[in-house]
Design an enzyme around this catalytic site. Structure first.
Site, short mmCIF file in Angstrom:
data_model
loop_
_atom_site.label_atom_id
_atom_site.label_comp_id
_atom_site.label_asym_id
_atom_site.label_seq_id
_atom_site.Cartn_x
_atom_site.Cartn_y
_atom_site.Cartn_z
N ASP A 170 10.13 21.77 -4.85
CA ASP A 170 9.97 22.70 -3.81
C ASP A 170 11.52 23.84 -3.61
O ASP A 170 12.06 24.04 -2.48
CB ASP A 170 10.03 21.83 -2.48
CG ASP A 170 9.23 21.23 -2.48
OD1 ASP A 170 8.72 20.19 -3.63
OD2 ASP A 170 7.63 21.41 -2.25
N ASP A 197 6.16 24.19 -6.34
CA ASP A 197 6.71 25.07 -5.43
C ASP A 197 7.31 25.26 -6.06
O ASP A 197 9.00 25.43 -5.70
CB ASP A 197 6.94 23.90 -3.91
CG ASP A 197 5.45 24.36 -3.62
OD1 ASP A 197 4.72 24.09 -4.46
OD2 ASP A 197 5.24 23.41 -2.36
N TYR A 200 7.82 30.82 -3.54
CA TYR A 200 7.59 30.36 -1.63
C TYR A 200 6.51 31.90 -0.97
O TYR A 200 6.98 32.44 -0.79
CB TYR A 200 8.13 29.93 -1.14
CG TYR A 200 8.13 28.07 -0.88
CD1 TYR A 200 8.79 27.58 -2.32
CD2 TYR A 200 7.49 27.65 -0.02
CE1 TYR A 200 8.52 26.22 -2.01
CE2 TYR A 200 7.43 26.38 -0.02
CZ TYR A 200 8.06 25.80 -0.81
OH TYR A 200 7.99 24.47 -1.36
N ASN A 234 1.27 23.29 -5.13
CA ASN A 234 0.49 23.67 -4.40
C ASN A 234 0.13 25.59 -4.06
O ASN A 234 -0.65 26.38 -3.42
CB ASN A 234 0.31 23.51 -3.11
CG ASN A 234 1.54 22.79 -1.90
OD1 ASN A 234 2.47 22.57 -2.31
ND2 ASN A 234 1.19 23.41 -0.82
N HIS A 319 3.03 17.38 -8.06
CA HIS A 319 4.01 17.71 -7.14
C HIS A 319 3.94 16.91 -5.91
O HIS A 319 4.46 16.85 -5.20
CB HIS A 319 3.23 19.34 -6.55
CG HIS A 319 3.89 19.78 -5.67
ND1 HIS A 319 5.12 20.23 -5.98
CD2 HIS A 319 3.24 19.80 -4.57
CE1 HIS A 319 5.01 20.68 -4.87
NE2 HIS A 319 4.18 21.15 -3.71
N HIS A 329 2.53 15.08 5.05
CA HIS A 329 1.41 15.38 3.82
C HIS A 329 1.27 13.93 3.54
O HIS A 329 1.39 13.32 3.16
CB HIS A 329 2.32 15.63 2.80
CG HIS A 329 3.19 16.60 3.00
ND1 HIS A 329 2.03 18.52 3.42
CD2 HIS A 329 3.93 18.05 2.79
CE1 HIS A 329 2.55 19.56 3.48
NE2 HIS A 329 3.52 19.05 3.22
N HIS A 356 6.80 18.42 -3.02
CA HIS A 356 6.03 18.79 -1.98
C HIS A 356 6.26 18.40 -0.31
O HIS A 356 6.73 19.13 0.39
CB HIS A 356 4.59 17.91 -1.94
CG HIS A 356 3.51 18.22 -1.85
ND1 HIS A 356 2.96 20.02 -1.24
CD2 HIS A 356 2.62 17.67 -0.72
CE1 HIS A 356 2.22 19.46 -0.56
NE2 HIS A 356 1.22 18.99 -0.35
N VAL A 357 7.01 17.23 -0.12
CA VAL A 357 7.31 16.45 0.78
C VAL A 357 8.98 17.19 0.90
O VAL A 357 9.61 16.94 -0.02
CB VAL A 357 7.06 15.10 1.63
CG1 VAL A 357 7.71 14.46 2.41
CG2 VAL A 357 5.78 14.40 1.91
N HIS A 358 9.40 17.75 2.03
CA HIS A 358 11.36 18.25 2.53
C HIS A 358 11.77 17.14 2.28
O HIS A 358 12.35 17.78 3.62
CB HIS A 358 10.61 19.19 2.56
CG HIS A 358 9.68 21.19 1.88
ND1 HIS A 358 9.37 21.92 2.93
CD2 HIS A 358 9.11 20.72 0.45
CE1 HIS A 358 8.63 22.55 2.00
NE2 HIS A 358 8.04 22.05 0.92
FE LIG Z 1 4.40 22.06 -1.74
#
Ligand SMILES: [Fe+2]
Length: 479
Positions: A170, A197, A200, A234, A319, A329, A356-358
């Site tokens: 990400d 990711d 962006y 995503n 992801h 999420h 996915h989770v930041h």
């Molecule tokens: Fe994501």
């Protein structure tokens, strides 16, 4: 025998100490939530005229250069780049001495449109039959518009081949992304396992694909010199029917080629590679994985193929995390967990990396495969055959940090922290690997979580963290 009488204050002190030790022990058994938070607000994307995202060189100079593994065994490399103005040459000249390019390979050129954007000319060229453990120099472009880079092939696939993987997810293209990238560039990582990711670009109106170009330039200082193993997230889906863009993963698939056919996959979104002593399986959280779908069928055949005497380290990339105690999420990976977790346990996967989770989170070795809807066995339990799950979507993108962990910290969660950073997996041999997560802190990379990892197939011992945890076997069976 004379018995010394303890004073009231002495007894009180002992009780307080006992209470404090008990509290610390319970807290350690059930994992650590770091209180370290550098900042919660998201940083801005680098402006289009920032030096890190500007084009290099003169007219039609190759840019956005990136490498990935080009076959199943690590003896091939896919070199990809963009020429912005005209097709130019798709030839890669390469050799083992700088400036002496005794070999050449011909690539292919593609381009695509996305709404009102037209890409530059995207080149992909496979260099095959490379020697293991060898540094190659390569040259792109023609005339006054050439650029030269180098890469080193991995050691021969062997159970004791040591290797250092970086893990990034990400990333995006903010000032925080730049810090993460610079910290990784200062490490000894030899190949990045990227968990999805990327740019962006879809943060911008109509997914301004100009931001795919800037991202390609931002990461080039690493991607031109070592392979990044790609996973789609995503933000790569880019499904915008309102402007006629209905081809899923279109920019990602045009720009980032992977060697999926060499592992019998019909899709570049799921595939496998062998590298040194590791077997890497890449899955797609955003493609069908229900029973009998192509991805399910492929993985069912793939896992039994892994020869642990050849590649003892079995690593899965995806992801969406299967275990995540962040409010962001939460439980999004549950359907894939139900589908694939029994296989991960059966085939003793060592680590599952997700993004996915930041934020950052690492679990104990747990599984939740006993539940059959009716038996109430729906709580994750300690399972020495289970993978360790790492969520590392903390590259630093424009959406900011996911700073809202669920409280209390569930027992499966060993360590979690809402900070940006990257990780390294330093595989020493068939039994031992050293894993470390490095948070971004005041311009430095600081190790915040680390431990020695025991291989699930060859390892004879259980891991300890560096937080004074007792052997995890002593964790309650039902957490
Ligand atoms: Fe994501």
């Amino acid at each position: 025998m004379k018995i010394a009488h303890e004073s009231c204050s002495g007894r009180l002190f002992r009780y307080l100490m006992f209470g404090a030790i008990l509290t610390m022990t319970v807290r350690h058994c059930y994992g650590v939530t770091s209180k370290y938070i550098r900042k919660l607000e998201a940083s801005a994307d680098l402006p289009l005229d920032d030096e890190h995202v500007l084009s290099q060189g003169g007219y039609n100079t190759p840019e956005q250069v990136h490498l990935t593994q080009g076959d199943h065994d690590g003896r091939a490399v896919i070199v990809s780049w963009v020429t912005p103005s005209e097709p130019g040459s798709s030839v890669v000249n390469y050799g083992t001495s700088k400036g002496q390019y005794e070999h050449s390979a011909n690539g292919s050129i593609t381009s695509y449109k996305f709404y009102d954007y037209t890409s530059g000319f995207i080149h992909h060229c496979v260099l095959s039959d490379l020697e293991y453990g060898t540094t190659y120099f390569y040259k792109l472009g023609t005339g006054n518009s050439t650029r030269e880079f180098s890469f080193t092939t991995p050691p021969r696939v062997n159970q004791d081949s040591s290797y250092i993987f970086g893990i990034i997810g990400d990333l995006g293209q903010t000032y925080d992304s730049l810090k993460t990238l610079e910290h990784y560039l200062g490490s000894k990582g030899q190949t990045v396992l990227y968990v999805g990711d990327l740019s962006y670009a879809d943060h911008y109106p109509y997914d301004s694909n100009v931001r795919w170009d800037t991202w390609g330039r931002l990461v080039e200082p690493s991607t031109a010199y070592q392979p990044w193993i790609w996973t789609a997230g995503n933000h790569e889906i880019e499904y915008l029917p309102q402007i006629g863009e209905v081809e899923l993963f279109k920019p990602y698939r045009q720009r980032y080629h992977v060697p999926h056919t060499s592992s019998g996959s019909l899709s570049p979104l799921w595939y496998s590679i062998k590298r040194a002593s590791a077997y890497i399986i890449v899955l797609s959280s955003y493609s069908s994985y229900a029973k009998y779908t192509p991805q399910w069928n492929w993985l069912q055949k793939e896992l039994p193929k892994v020869k642990r005497h050849e590649t003892p380290w079995l690593i899965v990339l995806m992801h969406t995390p299967l275990y995540n105690s962040n409010s962001y999420h939460y439980m999004e990976g549950e359907s894939m967990r139900v589908q694939f977790e029994p296989w991960f346990v059966k085939f003793k996967v060592d680590i599952v990396f997700a993004g996915h989770v930041h934020a950052y989170e690492r679990t104990h070795r747990v599984s939740n495969v006993l539940y059959d809807i009716e038996n109430n066995n729906c709580v994750p339990v300690y399972d020495k055959s289970a993978p360790m799950y790492v969520t590392i979507g903390d590259g630093g993108n424009i959406e900011g940090i996911a700073g809202n962990f669920r409280d209390p910290q569930p027992a499966y969660s060993a360590y979690r922290e809402a900070s940006f950073g990257h990780a390294l997996l330093d595989i020493k041999n068939r039994t031992h690997a050293y894993y470390s997560w490095h948070r971004n802190q005041d311009g430095k990379a600081v190790v915040a979580d680390s431990f020695w990892l025991s291989n699930r197939h060859h390892g004879k011992w259980e891991e300890h963290t560096n937080f004074g945890l007792p052997r995890r076997r002593k964790l309650p069976l039902k957490l």
